[in-house]
Design an enzyme around this catalytic site. Structure first.
Site, mmCIF file in Angstrom:
data_model
loop_
_atom_site.group_PDB
_atom_site.id
_atom_site.type_symbol
_atom_site.label_atom_id
_atom_site.label_comp_id
_atom_site.label_asym_id
_atom_site.label_seq_id
_atom_site.Cartn_x
_atom_site.Cartn_y
_atom_site.Cartn_z
ATOM 1 N N TYR A 120 0.805 -1.227 0.000
ATOM 2 C CA TYR A 120 0.000 0.000 0.000
ATOM 3 C C TYR A 120 0.839 1.279 0.000
ATOM 4 O O TYR A 120 0.283 2.373 -0.057
ATOM 5 C CB TYR A 120 -0.915 0.019 1.235
ATOM 6 N N HIS A 172 -4.319 6.607 -0.828
ATOM 7 C CA HIS A 172 -4.862 6.549 0.535
ATOM 8 C C HIS A 172 -3.753 6.721 1.580
ATOM 9 O O HIS A 172 -4.047 6.979 2.750
ATOM 10 C CB HIS A 172 -5.538 5.186 0.736
ATOM 11 N N PHE A 182 -4.581 -0.842 9.983
ATOM 12 C CA PHE A 182 -5.335 -0.631 8.741
ATOM 13 C C PHE A 182 -6.306 0.536 8.968
ATOM 14 O O PHE A 182 -6.721 0.830 10.085
ATOM 15 C CB PHE A 182 -6.042 -1.891 8.230
ATOM 16 N N ASP A 233 -5.873 11.802 3.239
ATOM 17 C CA ASP A 233 -6.249 12.057 1.846
ATOM 18 C C ASP A 233 -7.649 12.653 1.807
ATOM 19 O O ASP A 233 -8.506 12.327 2.634
ATOM 20 C CB ASP A 233 -6.192 10.757 1.036
ATOM 21 N N ASN A 239 -13.060 6.539 6.138
ATOM 22 C CA ASN A 239 -13.086 5.465 7.141
ATOM 23 C C ASN A 239 -12.085 5.669 8.270
ATOM 24 O O ASN A 239 -12.353 5.309 9.423
ATOM 25 C CB ASN A 239 -12.833 4.112 6.467
#
Length: 227
Positions: free
Chosen positions: A14, A19, A64, A91, A112
């Site tokens: 990632y 993100h 996460f 972001d 989230n």
């Protein structure tokens, strides 16, 4: 102490994702300002250092994105901090790529990571919103944020991260105006004033050729007038 939190997902898979721009911002600050090595703590990675007159803890939650608040809440309680001491870098789909905005409190707008932080410490923390643009279709958002920045994005992304690092001491001290100025100087630098070249010195006029000597007699001159 101030707590700067960068949002992202852990692991090399990632690392270059849109993100993960929050992680990228903290990593640039840590590198440029001589912070210590990152250590595992509070369900994340932390490093401590100074920004201006402030002692600052940088935290990358490694739970996460959807559980970021667990890490932030744990760190906050350990250091007995309030939401006013916390600034989250994340972001922002609703800002054009390369744009940056500072905000205190407010909603999570469906992000989230912010939603999780709201659940653990409430909504009153600060945010640095880092624009990544919107894919144009709500259904494409998940895939968009979990893809790496394109090569074409690298120049503005580097400018943005450098600007954030430049202004980090002012942000830690609560001067958001100076922080935003530092970002703007990197993202939209003033055009360097170009000196107008001086006009070349005018060339001297070419000297006119001397008129030939008139050798006519007075009588001839008079006769020529009536030709």
């Amino acid at each position: 102490m101030k707590l700067f939190v960068g949002l992202g997902n852990p692991g090399g898979k990632y690392a270059g994702n849109r993100h993960n721009i929050g992680f990228m911002a903290l990593e640039r600050i840590a590198e440029d300002h001589g912070f210590g090595p990152w250590k595992g703590k509070f369900q994340g990675a932390i490093t401590e250092g100074r920004l201006g007159r402030e002692k600052v803890l940088l935290l990358r939650p490694e739970t996460f994105m959807n559980l970021s608040g667990q890490s932030v809440g744990e760190a906050m309680r350990f250091y007995k901090l309030t939401p006013d001491d916390v600034t989250v870098f994340h972001d922002e789909l609703d800002l054009a790529p390369g744009k940056c905005r500072v905000k205190q409190g407010g909603g999570h707008a469906g992000h989230n990571g912010l939603r999780s932080i709201h659940q653990h410490i409430g909504p009153d923390y600060g945010r640095v919103r880092l624009g990544i643009g919107h894919p144009g279709n709500k259904n494409a958002v998940a895939g968009y944020v979990l893809r790496d920045f394109a090569k074409a994005d690298q120049e503005w992304l580097d400018d943005l991260l450098r600007g954030i690092s430049d202004g980090a001491p002012q942000l830690a001290e609560g001067d958001t105006g100076k922080f935003m100025n530092a970002v703007a100087l990197r993202v939209n630098p003033p055009r360097s004033s170009t000196t107008t070249p001086k006009d070349a010195a005018p060339k001297p006029a070419a000297e006119s050729a001397p008129e030939p000597e008139d050798t006519r007699s007075p009588l001839q001159k008079l006769a020529d007038k009536f030709k």
